[in-house]
Design a protein around this motif. Structure first.
Motif, PDB file in Angstrom:
ATOM      1  N   ALA A   1      26.357   4.604   4.085  1.00 55.81           N
ATOM      2  CA  ALA A   1      26.894   3.662   3.089  1.00 55.81           C
ATOM      3  C   ALA A   1      26.304   2.271   3.310  1.00 55.81           C
ATOM      4  N   GLN A   2      26.121   1.893   4.580  1.00 56.71           N
ATOM      5  CA  GLN A   2      25.524   0.594   4.888  1.00 56.71           C
ATOM      6  C   GLN A   2      24.101   0.530   4.341  1.00 56.71           C
ATOM      7  N   GLY A   3      23.342   1.621   4.523  1.00 60.10           N
ATOM      8  CA  GLY A   3      21.976   1.656   4.025  1.00 60.10           C
ATOM      9  C   GLY A   3      21.905   1.555   2.509  1.00 60.10           C
ATOM     10  N   TYR A   4      22.734   2.322   1.815  1.00 69.28           N
ATOM     11  CA  TYR A   4      22.684   2.307   0.346  1.00 69.28           C
ATOM     12  C   TYR A   4      23.288   1.027  -0.232  1.00 69.28           C
ATOM     13  N   TYR A   5      24.176   0.409   0.510  1.00 68.76           N
ATOM     14  CA  TYR A   5      24.629  -0.926   0.117  1.00 68.76           C
ATOM     15  C   TYR A   5      23.427  -1.868   0.101  1.00 68.76           C
ATOM     16  N   GLY A   6      22.560  -1.733   1.103  1.00 69.98           N
ATOM     17  CA  GLY A   6      21.335  -2.513   1.138  1.00 69.98           C
ATOM     18  C   GLY A   6      20.409  -2.202  -0.030  1.00 69.98           C
ATOM     19  N   LEU A   7      20.317  -0.928  -0.386  1.00 68.62           N
ATOM     20  CA  LEU A   7      19.468  -0.547  -1.515  1.00 68.62           C
ATOM     21  C   LEU A   7      19.976  -1.181  -2.808  1.00 68.62           C
ATOM     22  N   ALA A   8      21.297  -1.142  -3.012  1.00 72.76           N
ATOM     23  CA  ALA A   8      21.874  -1.752  -4.208  1.00 72.76           C
ATOM     24  C   ALA A   8      21.587  -3.255  -4.242  1.00 72.76           C
ATOM     25  N   LEU A   9      21.701  -3.899  -3.088  1.00 76.62           N
ATOM     26  CA  LEU A   9      21.398  -5.333  -3.020  1.00 76.62           C
ATOM     27  C   LEU A   9      19.928  -5.600  -3.356  1.00 76.62           C
ATOM     28  N   SER A  10      19.037  -4.710  -2.916  1.00 77.11           N
ATOM     29  CA  SER A  10      17.612  -4.860  -3.233  1.00 77.11           C
ATOM     30  C   SER A  10      17.373  -4.790  -4.734  1.00 77.11           C
ATOM     31  N   TYR A  11      18.014  -3.841  -5.387  1.00 83.40           N
ATOM     32  CA  TYR A  11      17.791  -3.632  -6.819  1.00 83.40           C
ATOM     33  C   TYR A  11      18.315  -4.791  -7.665  1.00 83.40           C
ATOM     34  N   ILE A  12      19.231  -5.596  -7.105  1.00 86.59           N
ATOM     35  CA  ILE A  12      19.692  -6.761  -7.873  1.00 86.59           C
ATOM     36  C   ILE A  12      18.993  -8.041  -7.408  1.00 86.59           C
ATOM     37  N   GLY A  13      18.021  -7.890  -6.490  1.00 86.05           N
ATOM     38  CA  GLY A  13      17.197  -9.016  -6.094  1.00 86.05           C
ATOM     39  C   GLY A  13      17.648  -9.749  -4.843  1.00 86.05           C
ATOM     40  N   ARG A  14      18.734  -9.348  -4.209  1.00 84.96           N
ATOM     41  CA  ARG A  14      19.230 -10.032  -3.003  1.00 84.96           C
ATOM     42  C   ARG A  14      18.566  -9.404  -1.773  1.00 84.96           C
ATOM     43  N   TRP A  15      17.276  -9.641  -1.634  1.00 87.53           N
ATOM     44  CA  TRP A  15      16.501  -8.896  -0.646  1.00 87.53           C
ATOM     45  C   TRP A  15      16.856  -9.264   0.789  1.00 87.53           C
ATOM     46  N   GLU A  16      17.215 -10.516   1.046  1.00 89.80           N
ATOM     47  CA  GLU A  16      17.559 -10.907   2.420  1.00 89.80           C
ATOM     48  C   GLU A  16      18.851 -10.223   2.879  1.00 89.80           C
ATOM     49  N   ASP A  17      19.864 -10.208   2.006  1.00 94.35           N
ATOM     50  CA  ASP A  17      21.099  -9.487   2.325  1.00 94.35           C
ATOM     51  C   ASP A  17      20.818  -7.994   2.455  1.00 94.35           C
TER      52      ASP A  17
END
Length: 524
Positions: free
Chosen positions: A392-408
């Protein structure tokens, strides 16, 4: 063996309850409940212990347990008002308080409410483990020679119990039960028999000045075989921070080891003798391999599991996650996969709204339906329910990437890797970290992380996509061409149109950035 109390006899061998000479009809669960209470009459039986023994650790409502207790009382002439035999201990559980005598086959009854001193502990029937992994965390041994440090070793054990309990795929013995072994040298087999567990976590704490060394191991309780062991050395700058860090590391390491051990057990069973849990474990082992064929096998196994038990939350949650993953890899059409995944995820939450896997699965569904806020909310909820849930932590990161929040996104992916460094799905976490770096325009770092993901899983499509795109944008023509060739092998249907349509990138500029990277790599 027979238990005599009042004018009743509970015959274990015949599975029969009698009043005098007259048989009393009772449901199997009610009989098992009575038997458990009689066998454990010298202690309070907690709700968790009853669920582990009677229902195999499955999710059971309070009303169901209350109903079975009421039926058990009715069967032996008791009631909730009188509580002459079965007493409710407020906020603790239940206890059989009537006078009991035990008669072994062919022997005279031995009287007394408690077990007489001449009846040895080994004469007590062992508890049967539930149909899912059952774990006891024994109190960690204080090796410091300072009794004042016992609080720290006990705190580590208690925190591990709490953290493991959040996984919900496993049944964890309550602290009050496992701590009866504190200060005792016991054989692993005795722990297995007394607590009815398949696995045992144990360890030691040695403190010296401002340094602490913690060793821990996970063992198969039936055989005593060590499955996993690790040692942690830390500075005690902040006692509670160290306690939290060690707990997190131990639990994250134990979880995949338990899955692997359970899959090994499942593979030893004949195909016709597998239950829903065995099928889920086999499905999970195929899911870990991150290939198209293994994904197909996983789906088939999970469909069989849900046919056996249509309300099996873990099977439904994993089925939903596998369908969205398959579509994301290009192995399945998203338009077909998304409705199947959403139905399964919602059914998983209906079966158990507190299961992190169910919310993780729904988070994946919402991500690929481009419901970004809902997706992030589901991942956050999954992590609130189980902070050590690396997937879940990893895919939370993927979702953040897709909305442009790459550092988070990068922080989330790195946390997933830190939580579970030996995770079978490490390739996915490296791939997510690589994509986050690509979004941040750090192409060389994106390539490095993509290479690391491919090293873990050579056919991982997501990593091949990021490597191709990052090499294209960085101007590494030869690397981009080779990466594109490998990508086409792993995902034959890859195209600019597929990326534009299937990748849930929120911002138009970011989608065009990704497409331009593939154009430069030679994709059309």
């Amino acid at each position: 063996m027979q238990f005599h109390f009042g004018n009743h006899v509970l015959d274990v061998g015949r599975r029969e309850l009698r009043r005098g000479s007259e048989p009393i009809a009772v449901e199997p669960q009610v009989f098992d409940l009575l038997l458990y209470l009689l066998q454990n009459r010298d202690r309070v039986a907690s709700k968790d212990a009853l669920i582990a023994s009677i229902w195999g650790g499955r999710i059971v409502s309070d009303s169901t347990l209350t109903s079975r207790i009421k039926s058990a009382r009715n069967a032996v002439g008791d009631s909730g008002r009188d509580q002459k035999l079965i007493r409710t201990i407020a906020r603790k559980g239940f206890r059989f308080v009537g006078a009991v005598s035990i008669q072994e086959d062919g022997a005279e009854p031995a009287f007394g409410n408690r077990r007489p001193p001449y009846i040895h502990e080994q004469s007590r029937p062992a508890l049967s483990p539930p149909d899912r992994p059952t774990i006891a965390v024994l109190p960690f041994v204080n090796m410091s020679g300072d009794p004042e440090q016992a609080y720290f070793s006990d705190g580590i054990s208690e925190d591990i119990i709490t953290a493991l309990s959040k996984l919900r795929w496993f049944f964890v013995i309550a602290r009050n039960s496992s701590f009866i072994f504190k200060g005792r040298a016991v054989h692993m087999k005795q722990v297995a028999e007394e607590l009815g567990v398949g696995y045992v976590v144990e360890g030691s704490v040695r403190k010296d000045g401002d340094r602490v060394r913690i060793t821990t191991q996970l063992s198969d309780a039936a055989t005593g075989t060590q499955i996993w062991a690790e040692r942690y050395d830390r500075n005690l700058v902040d006692v509670f921070a160290v306690q939290d860090e060690i707990t997190e590391a131990i639990v994250a390491a134990i979880e995949p080891q338990l899955y692997a051990a359970e899959n090994f057990r499942a593979n030893r069973k004949p195909p016709d003798n597998m239950d829903a849990w065995d099928l889920v474990m086999r499905a999970l082992s195929h899911y870990w391999r991150v290939t198209r064929q293994d994904n197909v096998v996983s789906q088939a196994l999970l469909e069989k599991a849900t046919a056996i038990d249509p309300n099996y939350g873990q099977a439904l949650g994993l089925l939903a996650a596998i369908h969205t993953f398959s579509a994301h890899m290009g192995w399945e059409d998203m338009a077909t996969a998304a409705p199947i995944a959403e139905r399964a995820a919602l059914a998983a939450i209906l079966a158990d709204s507190e299961d992190p896997w169910a919310h993780y699965a729904l988070g994946c569904v919402y991500l690929f339906k481009r419901r970004f806020d809902d997706s992030l909310a589901e991942f956050v909820l999954a992590l609130r329910l189980n902070p050590n849930f690396s997937l879940a932590q990893g895919y939370y990161g993927l979702a953040l990437s897709y909305i442009g929040r790459w550092e988070d996104a990068n922080l989330a992916a790195q946390r997933a890797l830190r939580l579970s460094p030996r995770d079978p799905l490490s390739a996915i976490y490296y791939g997510i970290a690589a994509y986050a770096q690509f979004v941040g325009r750090n192409y060389d770092e994106a390539m490095r992380l993509a290479h690391e993901a491919i090293r873990h899983r050579s056919d991982f499509v997501g990593a091949h996509r990021v490597l191709t795109a990052a090499a294209g944008m960085a101007g590494h023509g030869d690397i981009a061409a080779d990466a594109l060739q490998e990508l086409r092998r792993a995902q034959p249907n890859i195209s600019l149109a597929w990326i534009a349509d299937q990748m849930p990138i929120k911002q138009d500029a970011e989608r065009e950035h990704y497409l331009e990277a593939f154009r430069r790599a030679g994709l059309d």
